[in-house]
Design an enzyme around this catalytic site. Structure first.
Site, PDB file in Angstrom:
ATOM      1  N   CYS A 142      24.795  62.615  -8.769  1.00 19.51           N
ATOM      2  CA  CYS A 142      24.303  61.885  -7.599  1.00 19.51           C
ATOM      3  C   CYS A 142      24.266  60.370  -7.856  1.00 19.51           C
ATOM      4  CB  CYS A 142      22.951  62.424  -7.152  1.00 19.51           C
ATOM      5  SG  CYS A 142      22.580  61.981  -5.421  1.00 19.51           S
ATOM      6  N   LYS A 163      20.526  59.030   6.203  1.00 19.59           N
ATOM      7  CA  LYS A 163      20.515  59.788   4.953  1.00 19.59           C
ATOM      8  C   LYS A 163      21.450  60.997   5.042  1.00 19.59           C
ATOM      9  CE  LYS A 163      17.261  61.829   1.635  1.00 19.59           C
ATOM     10  NZ  LYS A 163      15.832  62.126   1.335  1.00 19.59           N
ATOM     11  N   HIS A 235      23.855  67.581  -5.365  1.00 23.57           N
ATOM     12  CA  HIS A 235      22.834  68.147  -6.247  1.00 23.57           C
ATOM     13  C   HIS A 235      23.008  69.665  -6.352  1.00 23.57           C
ATOM     14  CE1 HIS A 235      20.227  64.747  -7.173  1.00 23.57           C
ATOM     15  NE2 HIS A 235      20.383  64.329  -5.926  1.00 23.57           N
ATOM     16  N   GLU A 237      22.359  71.541  -8.663  1.00 25.73           N
ATOM     17  CA  GLU A 237      21.275  72.147  -9.444  1.00 25.73           C
ATOM     18  C   GLU A 237      20.017  72.399  -8.620  1.00 25.73           C
ATOM     19  OE1 GLU A 237      20.174  67.883  -9.276  1.00 25.73           O
ATOM     20  OE2 GLU A 237      22.050  68.999  -9.445  1.00 25.73           O
ATOM     21  N   ARG A 249       7.948  65.788   2.343  1.00 26.25           N
ATOM     22  CA  ARG A 249       7.457  64.564   1.691  1.00 26.25           C
ATOM     23  C   ARG A 249       7.729  63.343   2.562  1.00 26.25           C
ATOM     24  NH1 ARG A 249      11.337  62.814  -2.743  1.00 26.25           N
ATOM     25  NH2 ARG A 249      12.399  62.180  -0.819  1.00 26.25           N
TER      26      ARG A 249
END
Length: 334
Positions: A142, A163, A235, A237, A249
């Protein structure tokens, strides 16, 4: 074979509950086998969460994988206890004279800053340069992928209009490359970032091979130097609820955030998300460990008189090339 970790690492108990074979140091010393040595530079703020995710990803292999966690000394971590860092992490200065089979450099939540504004940028560039002669193959994840493309090839990042957040469909571009062996033609993978390196600029760099990309998310996977450098823009993982946690969040901080794409059924955040990318993620890390780490590294060479000579020759070798220039009396697993 197992992941080898320190006996008291908190992630060890969780992995064992998931039926992942985790071996501590006490048991590992009784096995007459050379483990693959992987060093992980963990730049993520929630380090214990990232440890667990990466150890899961590295566990699906018949190899014994010994992991060393590294922290930067030029930045003070605020979201992980000092006791955890002191117990399970080393600094770069502690390992800079060593050589490793593989390395993973994680992402970091600093993408809105210019690279040179990041307080550990100088140290990170030293580490990226160090990998050239001390690591057989390095994965950049990333933000680290953006940093690696900038440092090694001068490719700048750019700010996205919104985003890149959720699961995105990707297409395999070069099936002959072992890193994507076993991949389906199309696969899902998570992204969570505000910046990107434009894929049209990456295509201009002849040293880089694009292995998977997305019409929406751009680059996902590329490699250079015959797999010595591997860039993963997403990502893989991430676990099932990582995007969910990031979504809530940001909502809690009143930040502009959309529902992660292709993640919740019917885009309903109250529904537990389906895990739809784990098999390809595991395949990616397994292929990396097999073809670009294990099969490209001397099996039991360190400590022998001619180590430095053979290692210098190894740096000029890649899978598929002749090994006639290496000593005949060394055992290589190719």
């Amino acid at each position: 074979m197992p992941i080898k970790v320190q006996s008291e690492l908190p992630a060890k108990e969780i992995l064992e509950r998931e039926n992942i074979f985790v071996m501590d140091e006490n048991l590992a010393v009784h096995q007459n086998i050379r483990p693959i040595h992987i060093v992980i530079l963990n730049l993520m703020p929630l380090k214990e969460e990232t440890e667990l995710q990466l150890l899961r990803s590295l566990s699906n292999t018949p190899l014994q994988v010994e992991v060393t966690f590294v922290k930067v000394s030029s930045h003070e971590a605020k979201n992980t206890s000092i006791s955890h860092l002191n117990k399970f992490y080393v600094e770069f200065s502690d390992i800079c004279s060593q050589r490793f089979d593989g390395m993973i450099i994680t992402g970091a939540p600093v993408e809105m800053m210019e690279f040179e504004e990041v307080d550990y940028w100088t140290e990170l560039t030293e580490i990226m340069e160090w990998t050239n002669m001390h690591v057989t193959s390095t994965i950049y994840l990333c933000w680290a992928a953006q940093a690696g493309l900038y440092y090694h090839y001068g490719l700048p990042k750019r700010l996205l209009e919104k985003k890149m957040f959720g699961l995105f469909w990707h297409r395999v571009r070069n099936r002959k490359i072992p890193l994507v062996r076993g991949f389906d033609d199309m696969f899902l993978a998570p992204h969570s970032r505000h910046t990107e390196v434009p894929i049209e600029e990456i295509r201009k760099v002849k040293e880089i091979t694009i292995l998977a990309d997305s019409d929406e998310a751009g680059l996902f996977l590329a490699m250079a130097d015959d797999g010595r450098r591997i860039f993963i823009m997403g990502h893989p993982e991430y676990d099932r609820v990582t995007l969910d946690g990031e979504y809530h969040r940001d909502l809690g901080k009143n930040l502009p955030i959309e529902i992660p794409k292709n993640y919740y059924k019917n885009d309903d955040p109250s529904i537990r998300p389906l895990l739809m990318w784990r098999s390809h993620a595991n395949n990616l890390y397994t292929n990396w460990l097999n073809y670009y780490v294990y099969q490209a590294t001397p099996y039991d060479l360190k400590g022998t008189p001619d180590f430095d000579y053979v290692y210098s020759q190894l740096n000029q070798w890649s899978p598929g090339r002749s090994m006639s220039n290496l000593p005949d009396d060394y055992n290589f697993i190719i």
